[in-house]
Design a protein around this motif. Structure first.
Motif, PDB file in Angstrom:
ATOM      1  N   ASP A 196       0.832  -1.206   0.000  1.00 54.32           N
ATOM      2  CA  ASP A 196       0.000   0.000   0.000  1.00 54.32           C
ATOM      3  C   ASP A 196       0.863   1.251   0.000  1.00 54.32           C
ATOM      4  OD1 ASP A 196      -2.235  -1.533  -0.014  1.00 54.32           O
ATOM      5  OD2 ASP A 196      -2.746  -1.237   2.097  1.00 54.32           O
ATOM      6  N   PHE A 197       1.952   1.207   0.760  1.00 55.98           N
ATOM      7  CA  PHE A 197       2.850   2.359   0.816  1.00 55.98           C
ATOM      8  C   PHE A 197       3.547   2.548  -0.528  1.00 55.98           C
ATOM      9  CE2 PHE A 197       7.135   4.092   1.855  1.00 55.98           C
ATOM     10  CZ  PHE A 197       6.730   5.334   2.307  1.00 55.98           C
ATOM     11  N   TYR A 198       3.948   1.450  -1.153  1.00 51.46           N
ATOM     12  CA  TYR A 198       4.604   1.528  -2.468  1.00 51.46           C
ATOM     13  C   TYR A 198       3.668   2.172  -3.488  1.00 51.46           C
ATOM     14  CZ  TYR A 198       6.596   0.040  -6.921  1.00 51.46           C
ATOM     15  OH  TYR A 198       7.096   0.015  -8.196  1.00 51.46           O
ATOM     16  N   ARG A 199       2.403   1.722  -3.519  1.00 49.67           N
ATOM     17  CA  ARG A 199       1.448   2.279  -4.475  1.00 49.67           C
ATOM     18  C   ARG A 199       1.195   3.761  -4.202  1.00 49.67           C
ATOM     19  NH1 ARG A 199      -0.805  -2.952  -3.954  1.00 49.67           N
ATOM     20  NH2 ARG A 199      -2.130  -2.279  -2.214  1.00 49.67           N
ATOM     21  N   ALA A 200       1.077   4.121  -2.916  1.00 46.68           N
ATOM     22  CA  ALA A 200       0.840   5.524  -2.558  1.00 46.68           C
ATOM     23  C   ALA A 200       2.007   6.411  -2.992  1.00 46.68           C
ATOM     24  CB  ALA A 200       0.597   5.658  -1.057  1.00 46.68           C
ATOM     25  N   CYS A 201       3.211   5.899  -2.826  1.00 41.88           N
ATOM     26  CA  CYS A 201       4.392   6.670  -3.232  1.00 41.88           C
ATOM     27  C   CYS A 201       4.482   6.804  -4.735  1.00 41.88           C
ATOM     28  CB  CYS A 201       5.665   6.020  -2.690  1.00 41.88           C
ATOM     29  SG  CYS A 201       5.829   6.150  -0.894  1.00 41.88           S
ATOM     30  N   ARG A 202       4.108   5.749  -5.458  1.00 45.31           N
ATOM     31  CA  ARG A 202       4.141   5.819  -6.912  1.00 45.31           C
ATOM     32  C   ARG A 202       3.103   6.826  -7.430  1.00 45.31           C
ATOM     33  NH1 ARG A 202       8.171   4.478  -9.794  1.00 45.31           N
ATOM     34  NH2 ARG A 202       6.791   4.049 -11.554  1.00 45.31           N
ATOM     35  N   GLU A 203       1.972   6.929  -6.751  1.00 43.46           N
ATOM     36  CA  GLU A 203       0.917   7.850  -7.178  1.00 43.46           C
ATOM     37  C   GLU A 203       1.336   9.308  -7.061  1.00 43.46           C
ATOM     38  OE1 GLU A 203      -2.585   6.929  -4.999  1.00 43.46           O
ATOM     39  OE2 GLU A 203      -2.904   4.995  -5.994  1.00 43.46           O
ATOM     40  N   VAL A 204       2.137   9.624  -6.042  1.00 48.15           N
ATOM     41  CA  VAL A 204       2.523  11.027  -5.849  1.00 48.15           C
ATOM     42  C   VAL A 204       3.863  11.344  -6.492  1.00 48.15           C
ATOM     43  CG1 VAL A 204       1.239  11.208  -3.692  1.00 48.15           C
ATOM     44  CG2 VAL A 204       3.657  10.564  -3.615  1.00 48.15           C
ATOM     45  N   ALA A 205       4.538  10.331  -7.043  1.00 48.11           N
ATOM     46  CA  ALA A 205       5.832  10.566  -7.676  1.00 48.11           C
ATOM     47  C   ALA A 205       5.683  11.473  -8.878  1.00 48.11           C
ATOM     48  CB  ALA A 205       6.461   9.232  -8.087  1.00 48.11           C
ATOM     49  N   PRO A 206       6.591  12.444  -9.047  1.00 47.36           N
ATOM     50  CA  PRO A 206       6.502  13.357 -10.187  1.00 47.36           C
ATOM     51  C   PRO A 206       6.778  12.657 -11.518  1.00 47.36           C
ATOM     52  CG  PRO A 206       8.537  13.723  -8.981  1.00 47.36           C
ATOM     53  CD  PRO A 206       7.737  12.726  -8.207  1.00 47.36           C
TER      54      PRO A 206
END
Length: 368
Positions: A358-368
């Motif tokens: 879940d953390f990986y997906r959340a980080c990928r979503e906000v990645a520029p």
């Protein structure tokens, strides 16, 4: 009662330490039967207890203000009981300002005598200035003189704080030499001087990362006892610090308590520590370190912002999606180099870690 000039009666957004923890200081003063240095509100033992926490004989719980080696606090407090000034040194986010404020609050009952160091700090901030309207109308005299926080502390026998000492220009820094060595502040315009009364002392903070900005002269450095504040030694200690401060800040901001927030706090601390140290917690994988400090203070900020997101735009439960953007902002300070560091960490460490999808997906979503 407004004791520091607010005048509105409104609740302060960020109360001074002596106001926020007034009940603890009062209980400590009542229970404190040990010798107190001149003009100290508490004995050195009680000051250390206020910083480190404990339970008093009447059952009052004193919350820890500093989580770290006890000896560091004891050395700092004992320094203030001598005629030597105290320099708190450390990397950003090691609670230097926090510790200096609470030391001043416990020793003098007033943490507001403060000089904030910047590249533009003038000598008047350390010595004194003039009310030019009165100076022109009546000529030089005490009524036209505007005392600095340092001068006030000398006259009152109180503790003064100088934040970010190494950011202050060298010639302004050196104005402290006579004050700290002779305990005297000359006023040549009036042919007078201010002599420090017993109880006066000075706490300065300096940032390890600022070496080379305005290094202290050897003459000034000799006037200080230097105490180095380290980063938290263990992940558990850092999690404890972050959880305590987030709880305090959340209550001050009227944020509702977040259930089960400890797991996300531990995740934020884990990410920060691994990137800071250049290796994963199990020691198996080396990672690149970003340009930022990723301090405990920044972890507190990330989690507090995440709680605000959860409270105002979520269901009140702190989730990876609430902290991901804050972590990205803390890690990627240099858009070119740090973005590569973060992407490699995400793919090599976060993606492969059990329970972190879940953390990986959340980080990928906000990645520029």
């Amino acid at each position: 009662m407004d004791t520091h000039g607010n005048g509105t009666g409104a609740q302060a957004l960020r109360p001074h330490a002596e106001d926020a923890f007034a009940h603890e200081l009062k209980a400590l003063a009542a229970a404190d039967d040990r010798p107190r240095p001149p003009r100290w509100k508490l004995s050195p033992w009680a000051v250390a207890t206020y910083l480190l926490g404990g339970t008093l004989a009447d059952g009052t719980a004193v919350t820890p203000k500093y989580v770290g080696p006890r000896r560091i606090v004891e050395v700092a407090v004992s320094t203030l009981a001598t005629d030597r000034a105290l320099l708190l040194l450390g990397v950003p986010g090691t609670a230097k300002t926090w510790v200096s404020e609470h030391l001043a609050a416990a020793v003098s009952g007033d943490s507001t005598l403060l000089v904030q160091g910047t590249a533009g700090t003038p000598e008047e901030a350390v010595r004194y200035g003039w009310d030019y309207a009165r100076l022109l109308a009546r000529g030089p005299g005490r009524e036209a003189l505007v005392p600095s926080p340092v001068m006030r502390a000398m006259a009152e026998g109180a503790t003064v704080r100088v934040e970010e000492l190494t950011r202050i220009p060298a010639d302004v820094q050196d104005a402290l030499i006579t004050i700290l060595s002779e305990k005297t502040l000359p006023i040549p315009e009036l042919g007078e001087e201010v002599q420090a009364v017993r109880g006066f002392n000075l706490i300065a903070t300096a940032n390890d990362r600022d070496r080379g900005v305005n290094d202290l002269s050897s003459a000034l450095r000799r006037r200080f006892n230097t105490v180095v504040l380290p980063l938290p030694a263990t992940a558990d200690a850092e999690v404890d610090i972050v959880a305590r401060r987030v709880d305090q800040l959340g209550r001050a901001l009227d944020l509702p308590p977040a259930p089960d927030a400890l797991a996300e706090i531990r995740r934020v601390v884990t990410v920060f520590r691994e990137l800071r140290e250049g290796v994963t917690g199990d020691g198996r994988t080396k990672v690149k370190t970003p340009s930022g400090t990723l301090s405990t203070a920044e972890a507190i900020s990330v989690v507090t912002h995440g709680l605000a997101l959860a409270a105002h735009f979520g269901d009140g439960v702190l989730r990876p999606s609430d902290t991901a953007a804050g972590i990205l902002g803390a890690v990627v300070r240099d858009p070119a180099a740090d973005r590569v560091v973060w992407q490699e960490y995400l793919e090599a460490v976060v993606r492969e870690r059990d329970g972190w999808q879940d953390f990986y997906r959340a980080c990928r979503e906000v990645a520029p």
